[in-house]
Scaffold this active site. Structure first.
Site, PDB file in Angstrom:
ATOM      1  N   ASP A 198       0.906  -1.202  -0.123  1.00 57.40           N
ATOM      2  CA  ASP A 198      -0.086   0.007  -0.013  1.00 57.40           C
ATOM      3  C   ASP A 198       1.040   1.058   0.039  1.00 57.40           C
ATOM      4  O   ASP A 198       2.143   1.159   0.246  1.00 57.40           O
ATOM      5  CB  ASP A 198      -0.790  -0.077   1.212  1.00 57.40           C
ATOM      6  N   LYS A 199       0.126   2.471  -0.287  1.00 58.57           N
ATOM      7  CA  LYS A 199       0.997   3.642  -0.314  1.00 58.57           C
ATOM      8  C   LYS A 199       0.943   4.525   0.842  1.00 58.57           C
ATOM      9  O   LYS A 199       1.871   4.459   1.749  1.00 58.57           O
ATOM     10  CB  LYS A 199       0.987   4.547  -1.679  1.00 58.57           C
ATOM     11  N   ARG A 210       8.622  16.655  -6.429  1.00 59.19           N
ATOM     12  CA  ARG A 210       7.329  16.627  -7.101  1.00 59.19           C
ATOM     13  C   ARG A 210       7.013  18.080  -7.494  1.00 59.19           C
ATOM     14  O   ARG A 210       7.145  18.858  -6.757  1.00 59.19           O
ATOM     15  CB  ARG A 210       6.371  16.262  -5.991  1.00 59.19           C
ATOM     16  N   GLY A 233      -5.280   3.228  -3.658  1.00 64.79           N
ATOM     17  CA  GLY A 233      -6.305   3.783  -3.862  1.00 64.79           C
ATOM     18  C   GLY A 233      -6.321   5.252  -4.453  1.00 64.79           C
ATOM     19  O   GLY A 233      -7.155   5.824  -4.563  1.00 64.79           O
ATOM     20  N   ASP A 234      -4.835   5.739  -4.263  1.00 62.54           N
ATOM     21  CA  ASP A 234      -4.706   7.082  -4.423  1.00 62.54           C
ATOM     22  C   ASP A 234      -4.723   7.502  -5.976  1.00 62.54           C
ATOM     23  O   ASP A 234      -4.670   6.469  -7.073  1.00 62.54           O
ATOM     24  CB  ASP A 234      -3.489   7.659  -3.925  1.00 62.54           C
ATOM     25  N   ARG A 244      -5.678   3.902  -8.011  1.00 65.97           N
ATOM     26  CA  ARG A 244      -7.174   4.279  -7.914  1.00 65.97           C
ATOM     27  C   ARG A 244      -7.603   2.785  -7.576  1.00 65.97           C
ATOM     28  O   ARG A 244      -8.936   2.595  -8.405  1.00 65.97           O
ATOM     29  CB  ARG A 244      -7.844   4.821  -8.995  1.00 65.97           C
ATOM     30  N   LYS A 277      -7.123  -5.060  -5.139  1.00 59.26           N
ATOM     31  CA  LYS A 277      -5.677  -5.373  -4.533  1.00 59.26           C
ATOM     32  C   LYS A 277      -5.578  -6.863  -4.118  1.00 59.26           C
ATOM     33  O   LYS A 277      -4.645  -7.418  -4.637  1.00 59.26           O
ATOM     34  CB  LYS A 277      -5.607  -4.445  -3.120  1.00 59.26           C
ATOM     35  N   ASP A 309      -1.424  -0.842   5.969  1.00 61.14           N
ATOM     36  CA  ASP A 309      -1.862  -0.434   7.302  1.00 61.14           C
ATOM     37  C   ASP A 309      -3.446  -0.212   7.445  1.00 61.14           C
ATOM     38  O   ASP A 309      -3.858   0.303   8.547  1.00 61.14           O
ATOM     39  CB  ASP A 309      -1.200   0.902   7.603  1.00 61.14           C
ATOM     40  N   ASN A 369      -8.448  -1.229   3.976  1.00 61.47           N
ATOM     41  CA  ASN A 369      -8.553  -1.408   2.570  1.00 61.47           C
ATOM     42  C   ASN A 369      -7.319  -2.483   2.111  1.00 61.47           C
ATOM     43  O   ASN A 369      -7.471  -2.700   0.965  1.00 61.47           O
ATOM     44  CB  ASN A 369      -8.425  -0.080   1.627  1.00 61.47           C
TER      45      ASN A 369
END
Length: 1213
Positions: free
Chosen positions: A425-426, A669, A751-752, A850, A856, A876, A879
């Site tokens: 996950d991110k 960024r 999910g970002d 997304r 996942k 974490d 999700n």
């Protein structure tokens, strides 16, 4: 909540011009009938009792993540134990031990099996009990629920029912899926954090329907009644279809009114909502997968070895039975003193076939020592102790949260050393969602002197590299020549070298910018001060954040939808433009302009906000300043902004592009900044179109809004660009770098938004400048096509990308695959998923954006099943539960909000960086320990068990054992069990520091070098050789000669005891030779086992039972006084271990493994005496990878070398 009370006084509707317009109230706009499959749910609001009866009978709000319950524990746990083939075999032998066919008493077979199975089941129950306690902690949380007559009271979550009216206060989790009715804000707005659902920490805005806004206090619910008809439970987090029947009217319900379980209320004093989905019907639980039963690959392979051993057992039992049939038929009648046939018919010369069958059963039990019954229980003990060491590792203890690492199941310890792919996950896992404003480019001038981590490391490595290659003379010649070309290329920037000497002010969160030209009002003196002013105003005005004032300090903090916005606002404040107030139609900024010492509050009218979306990749705000001038201020991705510039607005494009590339190379960024002046007529005409699009209702609403917005965002004037440093969790880049060097592949599933995920990829070095990005997306026009056309389009993209990778000839070329959730839905279909997987495997890094929790899990399953290699998933939030359970190994990040990931995980760590030590150190150790332990178990049991078979040939295949029953019982349980446990717990081929310095050692586990068939059969052959030497040397020595001073020859008990002594010495010396690392505990257990054998003989020989088996004082009076006994023991032990000693000596001399080389370097202290050799070996001990910080630095070094070479060539000419 001071800020909440302030903001509650005014309306927030204007903030949501793009995505969240007010729900339509016209009944004609609503489809009154939501019918058909999947749309049958009816909820009677404020009447929960109705839903306890048919036809409703909705599920309760109780949730469980346990593997067992009271009813299923016994059958499921027994199934877990007896799907192990060895346990199944011993269950059969335990049953047969109750018959006359058994060569042993029933207790000797049943007791060990009951002990082994009982211990394993107790461990499973203990681990599942902890999961149950964590579940009960969630189920017992309290929620404020409407009881009756407008009175609210507390209820545990598990007692919530569909239709209940719930009040949720600030910073509380939503206990079920709710429809928002009202909030503390007068226009029904509330802020929700959905990190546990989609991984995003930026706040989402939800709004109640305007018809229910008045329901903002308990008494209003006394007579409240309504009906909701909506979709059935499903896992879709981002969609919702339903209608709300209230006060004689029907209104639509859209996703902006849905509050999902396990998301959290933020910056809002309270909300009221009605429960629509409970427990396993809620969206988050719909995305959960059933808690799987996981077994390690080594354990599965061990079953195959036991099948082989069982085949060997069956083979030698058949041989023994054939021999028995021959003896029974032809020789047994001559042995009249045996009184055959016996009363039970077991020895009948008239029916030898039947007797042979009975003997086959006896032989299967007699030779059962080939199958190690204590193997499983020993592995269980070892794994529990290994897990204890993981839990107690101080290097994986997080001091900030006080959280240690936790092995929540010990079944998979060795899998940690064989991981091939990590799926991460991110948000909350890789990142801590903090951005720091580091640099900017304004009017073609670069500002900001701080070097990024990539720059610093590249310069350091380049300097070391040049020294290591002996290029000092070349460098000196360049410098002596007065050209000074090298020095500017490799020296650190001036501000960096001065950091240690300067007196620095305390760091400001979100702001690491250093450049005196822009600070403290010095920018007034810059040649393009007017452009700088516009840039600072974009930073302070172009956002959707809300300020909160700290009453004690008078400073402002900002609640922003993304960490970028927060960093920009902090930067604007430090530059002298402090955003301090927002009203329903304006923004107030305290500007230190035109005088830095005397700030002035200026109010800017906000006319429109054009929000950021992943399609638009930009955000704009239309404002009216104090002079009445209308301005459009825009920030966004440079590729998007540049194509919208006017001809006159490209003055700084070339310089800005150069700066953007430089920022990108160093992992920053970036966003481009632009503006546009509008006249009144132009704006009015456009605003009319925009308002019409915004208030429309239909499937094409978003597309219409986008087209109208695009009309306005044209003919922009470029001002500059910003560069922020993405704050990863501590140690994440170093951890990813080490894992990449260890040969692991890393996928990010988030999910970002795509842009956010890509920038995180750059920040943690999964992506780098120069890496070719393959973006698989659905084109906008594909959205209106049928699914077959979409599939063909995506398949074409995948095929073209695969072909491009195959044709690439540059050895340094690296590819990154980036795919979004909608496209992934098609890519995971059966006819395409293997094409997608093949492409992904060929890429250096993979980022899926997304994605839903279900996706996942599906991606994890595809990688696990498609590659056939071990996968690890780490996350974490709730999700991430699906992928954590689907992966071979699931790791949860503890210490974060929400413990769902930890509750579903196999291992838990406080931060991502601890994954490095968990895998590279503990994983490497556990794999080698378990592999060597199992191989040794098979070796010693073959060495021992085959001697029983050999004796059968000398005893007429009678079923008589050469060993006493007590010897056989103690062999596995006492005499050889503790040394093998010490091997599994304490063995280290290299220490932890060396594991981290030589990450390529990890590949020994991934390649399964220590438990492949070559090594397994090698150990089995060693056991066969040892059994032959032990049996036949002892027979040769003791068979037909006197061995005592009185001239006595050896009897059965004497030979059996001497042979057992040789077995004990041979197998314990073998394990001592196997060990690379000795502690005092291992010395005690290995040599203590041998001493225990002699102590046992002393005690056993004195017992009355010894008289019955002819073993009275077998050691003191019979064996110990005989020199031949001691010399035979020494001879057999040496001969048994010589081949292994020769093999390991040859291997270390001519074909050493990596750890052999390191062991010798450490033994001769070459790591201290010869630092250059140690560094060379370390650089060799890196797997060839194309991701990670080191690779990024190498790319930077190559770039700098090319520049140096060009300049050196210029000097030569």
């Amino acid at each position: 909540m001071v800020g909440g009370r302030i903001r509650a006084k005014f309306c927030r509707g204007y903030l949501h011009t793009f995505g969240c317009n007010k729900p339509q109230t016209s009944e004609e706009e609503v489809k009154n009938d939501i019918q058909g499959p999947g749309y049958s749910r009816v909820i009677h609001c404020n009447q929960p009792d109705i839903h306890d009866q048919e036809p409703f009978k909705y599920c309760s709000n109780y949730i469980s993540t346990t593997k067992y319950n009271i009813i299923t524990f016994l059958p499921k746990a027994l199934f877990e134990q007896f799907r192990r083939v060895a346990n199944l075999y011993f269950l059969l032998t335990a049953a047969l031990s109750l018959t006359p066919l058994s060569p042993f008493g029933p207790l000797s077979m049943i007791a060990p099996l009951a002990f082994v199975v009982g211990l394993s089941m107790a461990k499973e129950a203990h681990e599942d009990w902890h999961r149950f306690l964590q579940d009960m902690g969630v189920n017992s949380r309290k929620a404020s629920v409407h009881k009756k007559d407008g009175v609210f009271g507390l209820k545990p979550w598990l007692k919530l029912r569909v239709g209940d009216i719930v009040k949720v206060d600030k910073d509380q989790f939503f206990p079920a899926d709710l429809v928002l009715l009202s909030s503390s804000y007068e226009d029904g707005i509330c802020y929700v954090e959905t990190m546990n659902l989609d991984g995003e920490t930026n706040l989402k805005v939800k709004r109640a329907h305007e018809k229910t806004l008045a329901l903002d206090d308990g008494p209003f619910f006394k007579e409240f009644s309504a009906i909701i008809k909506c979709e059935d439970p499903n896992p879709n987090l981002y969609t919702f279809v339903g209608k709300f029947e209230y006060d004689g009217h029907v209104y639509p319900i859209d996703p902006s009114q849905i509050l999902l379980r396990d998301s959290k209320l933020r910056n809002t004093a309270y909300v009221y909502g009605v429960v629509i989905f409970t427990g396993f019907d809620s969206k988050v639980m719909q995305n959960a997968t059933e808690c799987p039963s996981k077994r390690s690959r080594i354990e599965k392979q061990m079953d195959k070895v036991i099948y082989i051993l069982f085949s060997l057992l069956l083979f030698i039992s058949c041989l023994s039975s054939i021999g028995f049939i021959v003896k029974t038929k032809y020789e047994l009648p001559k042995w009249w003193y045996l009184r055959v046939p016996d009363s039970k018919g077991l020895y009948n010369p008239k029916n030898p076939i039947e007797s042979g069958f009975y003997h086959l059963v006896t032989a299967l039990m007699l030779y059962g020592y080939l199958i190690p019954i204590s193997l499983y229980v020993s592995i269980e003990v070892v794994k529990v102790l290994q897990a204890l060491f993981i839990n107690q590792d101080i290097h994986m203890y997080d001091e900030e949260t006080g959280t240690p690492a936790q092995a929540r199941t010990s079944n998979l310890n060795e899998e940690l050393g064989q991981v091939d792919t990590i799926l991460s996950d991110k948000t909350g896992t890789l990142t801590c969602n903090q951005m720091d404003f580091l640099k900017c480019s304004i009017a073609g001038t670069a500002y900001g002197t701080c070097a990024s981590d990539v720059e610093l490391a590249a310069e350091k490595h380049l300097a070391m590299d040049l020294d290591g290659q002996g290029q000092n003379s070349k460098r000196d010649s360049w410098e002596k020549g007065g050209h000074g070309f090298l020095q500017p290329e490799i020296q650190l920037e001036t501000v960096v070298t001065l950091k240690d000497n300067d007196v620095r002010k305390p760091p400001i969160k979100g702001f690491s910018f250093e450049d005196s030209r822009l600070m403290n009002g010095n920018w007034f003196k810059e040649p393009n001060a007017d452009v700088i002013l516009l840039v600072f105003r974009i930073l302070s005005l172009c956002h959707t954040a809300v300020p909160e004032e700290n009453e004690e300090t008078g400073t402002f903090t900002y609640e922003a939808e993304s960490p970028d916005e927060s960093a920009f606002l902090v930067a604007a404040r430090e530059f002298g433009f402090e955003f301090c107030k927002r009203t329903h139609s304006s923004v107030v900024v305290r500007e230190r302009y035109p005088s830095f010492e005397n700030p002035i509050q200026r109010e800017f009218k906000v006319l429109n906000l054009l929000n950021f979306t992943s399609k638009r990749k930009r955000m704009s705000v239309i404002i009216r300043d104090e002079n009445g001038q209308i301005l459009l201020l825009c920030k966004g991705a440079d590729s998007i902004i540049f194509e919208r510039l006017s001809k006159k607005g490209r003055m700084y494009e070339q310089a800005t592009t150069k700066h953007l590339n430089e920022y990108g190379e160093t992992g920053l960024r970036t966003l481009a900044l632009a503006y546009k002046k509008l006249d009144e007529a132009e704006y009015s005409a456009w605003n009319e179109e925009f308002t019409k699009a915004k208030t429309s209702f239909g499937a094409d609403r978003e597309g219409t809004l986008e087209r109208v917005s695009d009309m306005m965002e044209r003919d922009l004037i470029l001002l500059g660009a910003t560069a922020v440093e993405d704050k990863l969790q501590k140690g994440v880049p170093q951890c990813i770098d080490k894992l990449a060097q260890a040969g692991l592949k890393i996928w990010v599933l988030t999910g970002d938004k795509m842009e956010t995920a890509i920038n995180i990829g750059y920040a943690c070095s999964l992506l780098r400048q120069g890496m070719k990005q393959i973006c698989i997306t659905m084109h906008l026009e594909a959205l209106v096509q049928d699914s077959k056309q979409v599939l063909n389009d995506i398949l074409m993209q995948i095929t073209n990308a695969t072909q491009m990778i195959k044709l690439e000839k540059d050895p340094h070329a690296a590819f990154a695959l980036i795919i979004d959730g909608k496209t992934l839905t098609y890519a995971l279909e059966d006819d395409m998923k293997h094409h997608f997987l093949n492409l992904a495997v060929d890429c250096a890094s993979v980022i899926c954006c997304r994605v839903s929790p279900k996706q996942k899990a599906l991606v994890t399953r595809l990688v696990k099943e498609g590659t056939g290699k071990i996968t690890l998933a780490i996350g974490d939030g709730a999700n991430d539960v699906g992928m954590i359970q689907e992966a071979d190994i699931g790791v949860g990040i503890s210490g974060c909000e929400g413990m769902q990931a930890v509750m579903a995980s196999d291992f838990a760590v406080a931060q991502f960086r601890f994954l490095e030590r968990l895998l590279v150190v503990h994983g490497h150790w556990c794999y080698k320990r378990i592999a060597q332990m199992i191989c040794y178990f098979f070796y010693k049991n073959i060495a021992f068990g085959l001697t029983i078979f050999y004796f059968e040939a000398f005893a007429g295949f009678s079923g008589q054992s050469i060993y006493d029953d007590w010897y056989m019982l103690l062999f596995n349980v006492v005499l050889t069990s503790l040394p093998v446990i010490s091997l599994g717990v304490f063995e280290q081929d290299v220490d932890s520091e060396v594991c981290l310095q030589f990450p390529a050692l990890y590949q020994q586990g991934t390649k399964n070098l220590f438990f492949d068939w070559y090594r397994i059969f090698g150990w089995m052959a060693n056991g066969l050789y040892t059994s032959l030497i032990i049996f036949f040397l002892n027979i040769i020595i003791f068979y037909d000669q006197a061995f005592r001073a009185g001239g006595q020859t050896a009897d059965l008990s004497t030979v059996g005891t001497a042979m057992m002594t040789c077995v004990i010495w041979a197998v314990n010396c073998q394990i001592a030779l196997t060990m690379s690392h000795f502690t005092w505990i291992q010395h005690i257990l290995v040599w203590g086992s041998i001493v225990t054998w002699y102590l046992f003989l002393l005690v056993y020989g004195e017992l009355p039972y010894a008289l019955l088996v002819n073993a009275y004082r077998v050691l003191i009076e019979i064996l110990a006084p005989a020199p031949i006994y001691w010399s035979a023991t020494l001879l057999v032990t040496v001969v048994c271990n010589l081949p292994y000693l020769a093999h390991i000596s040859f291997q270390r001399s001519f074909n050493p493994l990596d750890h052999h080389v390191i062991q010798e370097i450490k033994y001769y202290k070459k790591d201290i005496k010869d630092g250059h050799m140690w560094r060379r070996e370390r650089s060799k001990a890196r797997e060839n990878t194309k991701i990670g910080f080191t690779v990024r630095v190498d790319a930077k070094i190559r770039q700098l070398k090319e520049r140096l070479q060009k300049k050196y060539s210029a000097i030569g000419h």
